[in-house]
Design an enzyme around this catalytic site. Structure first.
Site, PDB file in Angstrom:
ATOM      1  CE  LYS A  13      13.791 -23.936  26.653  1.00 51.65           C
ATOM      2  NZ  LYS A  13      12.567 -23.693  25.853  1.00 51.65           N
ATOM      3  NE  ARG A  88       8.936 -23.975  33.233  1.00 53.85           N
ATOM      4  CZ  ARG A  88       8.898 -24.061  31.912  1.00 53.85           C
ATOM      5  NH1 ARG A  88       9.080 -22.976  31.190  1.00 53.85           N
ATOM      6  NH2 ARG A  88       8.689 -25.206  31.313  1.00 53.85           N
ATOM      7  NE  ARG A 127       6.866 -25.863  16.653  1.00 55.32           N
ATOM      8  CZ  ARG A 127       7.173 -25.822  17.951  1.00 55.32           C
ATOM      9  NH1 ARG A 127       6.208 -25.923  18.846  1.00 55.32           N
ATOM     10  NH2 ARG A 127       8.411 -25.697  18.349  1.00 55.32           N
ATOM     11  NE  ARG A 160       0.783 -28.610  18.668  1.00 54.52           N
ATOM     12  CZ  ARG A 160       1.892 -29.182  19.108  1.00 54.52           C
ATOM     13  NH1 ARG A 160       1.849 -30.372  19.665  1.00 54.52           N
ATOM     14  NH2 ARG A 160       3.057 -28.575  19.004  1.00 54.52           N
ATOM     15  NE  ARG A 171       3.732 -21.396  24.554  1.00 47.57           N
ATOM     16  CZ  ARG A 171       4.128 -22.422  23.806  1.00 47.57           C
ATOM     17  NH1 ARG A 171       3.578 -22.635  22.623  1.00 47.57           N
ATOM     18  NH2 ARG A 171       5.066 -23.240  24.239  1.00 47.57           N
TER      19      ARG A 171
END
Length: 213
Positions: A13, A88, A127, A160, A171
């Site tokens: 996004k 949020r 990633r 990470r 998450r």
């Protein structure tokens, strides 16, 4: 044109928000940017936010909304804006709606970039970040020239903690718990639009601009 971008971490996004901001000449606004600007400029609201952040506390909804409303009064928001990462929660959305209503304005589109959780986990697990310069890569979509080594500075690339599958799952759960009510909130107002985020970046962008144009 007043737009909110919705989407899970890693859904893309933020990338779409930047591209849309460039296309339509309106600012791409994140709460992080607002906090940093106000703290740097030592504003009254910035000082209040810093007080909470320095203690490791979340900035309260009321203060977040005050900072956001203050930001969209700037001249660069005359033609609209794109929110990324705000609101949020439903209380934040209600406060934003109330503030905009007072100016005879409203959110035009709440665009959800939808990507299944398994795709997100796969994306983020690929990633890699450079320990030296912070450059980011992806083992499939944006691989370094030499595996595990940064193209720019030659330092090591790492996965990470934020991108590890177990962290991403946590998450995503938080995201779904918070965001589904938000989607329902904007759907009731006729502003919610769902876009297939599993497509190529440019196809996602094309699908969004078809709606906005």
């Amino acid at each position: 044109m007043k737009i909110i971008m919705l989407g899970a971490p890693g859904a893309g996004k933020g990338t779409q928000a930047k591209m849309l901001a460039d296309r339509y000449g309106i600012p791409h606004i994140s709460t992080g940017d607002i906090f940093r600007a106000n703290i740097k400029n030592n504003t009254e609201l910035g000082q209040k936010a810093k007080g909470f952040m320095d203690k490791g506390l979340l900035v309260p909804d009321e203060l977040v909304v005050d900072l956001v409303i203050d930001r969209i009064k700037n001249a660069d928001c005359m033609r609209g804006f794109i929110f990324d990462g705000f609101p949020r929660t439903v209380p934040q959305a209600e406060a934003l709606t109330y503030a905009l209503n007072n100016q005879n304005e409203k959110i035009d589109y709440a665009i959800e970039v939808e990507v299944p959780d398994e795709n997100i986990i796969e994306r983020m697990g690929g990633r890699r970040a450079c320990v030296g310069c912070g450059a980011t890569y992806h083992v499939v979509f944006n691989a370094p020239k030499v595996e595990g080594i940064c193209d720019h500075c030659g330092e090591k690339l790492i996965l990470r903690d934020d991108d590890k599958p177990e962290t991403v799952k946590d998450r995503l759960k938080v995201y779904h718990d918070q965001t589904q009510p938000l989607i329902d909130f904007y759907a009731e107002k006729g502003a919610h639009v769902r876009i297939d985020g599993t497509q190529d970046i440019m196809k996602v962008f094309e699908d969004i601009t078809k709606i906005l144009d």
